[in-house]
Design an enzyme around this catalytic site. Sequence first.
Site, PDB file in Angstrom:
ATOM      1  N   HIS A  51      -8.984  -3.429  -6.166  1.00 36.98           N
ATOM      2  CA  HIS A  51      -8.809  -3.447  -4.700  1.00 36.98           C
ATOM      3  C   HIS A  51      -9.884  -2.565  -4.066  1.00 36.98           C
ATOM      4  CE1 HIS A  51      -7.169  -2.967  -0.708  1.00 36.98           C
ATOM      5  NE2 HIS A  51      -6.412  -4.024  -0.950  1.00 36.98           N
ATOM      6  N   GLY A  58      -7.511  -4.780   7.098  1.00 43.18           N
ATOM      7  CA  GLY A  58      -6.933  -3.856   8.069  1.00 43.18           C
ATOM      8  C   GLY A  58      -7.707  -3.771   9.371  1.00 43.18           C
ATOM      9  N   LYS A  85       0.848  -1.203   0.000  1.00 40.70           N
ATOM     10  CA  LYS A  85       0.000   0.000   0.000  1.00 40.70           C
ATOM     11  C   LYS A  85       0.887   1.259   0.000  1.00 40.70           C
ATOM     12  CE  LYS A  85      -3.661  -2.777   1.967  1.00 40.70           C
ATOM     13  NZ  LYS A  85      -4.855  -2.891   2.796  1.00 40.70           N
TER      14      LYS A  85
END
Length: 246
Positions: free
Chosen positions: A91, A169, A11
């Site tokens: 994504h 996450g 990322k």
Amino acid sequence: MRNKIVAGNWKMNLLLAEAIDLGRKIKEAASEIEGVQVLLFPSSIYLKSLAEIAIPVGAQNFYPAENGAFTGEISISQLKDCGATHVLIGHSERRAIFGEQADFLKQKVDSAIAHKITPVFCCGEPLEIREAGTELVYVKRQLEESLFHILPENMQNCIVAYEPVWAIGTGKTATVAQAEEMHRSIRNWITEKYTETIAQNCSIIYGGSCNVSNAQELFSSPNVDGGLIGGASLQAESFIKIAQSF
Ligand code: 13P
């Protein structure tokens, strides 16, 4: 036989020296791990430096046009020129934060295929869809809208990443049963749309709070062919342990 894949999606993290250091450590360990394809998705500006370490790299994003007046964007030819062999498409962060829609993702898939870059097509449902119990319909639609238009010979070179949005996450991982059900369904849809052989050859990897403690269990599931790792790919030790989890 399909590939087992462990990919790190870094990322928007790391500075150049950190990325090179992490890449070197992963490269060194990866050469000892048999039968697992290890891939890294760094920030695009670091692709060339990482490709020089001879670790396979892919890009997190690109713009699906050849060239021209698209200030700030990067084309697939430019990424390829810097050593990228794979690209992430669809994504959930690109869908949610940058508003990338099904049609645009379809263009990105076509652009990747035209340049012989392997698409890693990401799909996955948000929490409210999982709670409503309609996740299979939702994910099937994502695949039909942006991926299933491609030709069979291209489909067999694609990678699908199932990443439930509620697991990204958050520290909340899909259970093995949830992951297996979705991966098995994705493989069945590929069989319906293409052929059994193509479906059996297509790697379907899982992403969403995959870590050292859950990787082994997830990867032992028959239709889970590896992982797309976010947070845990930023430390050599945890990422390497995950890659050793098969
Ligand atoms: P986390 O592993 O940090 O949940 O991220 C998953 C992901 O988005 C990989 O693309």
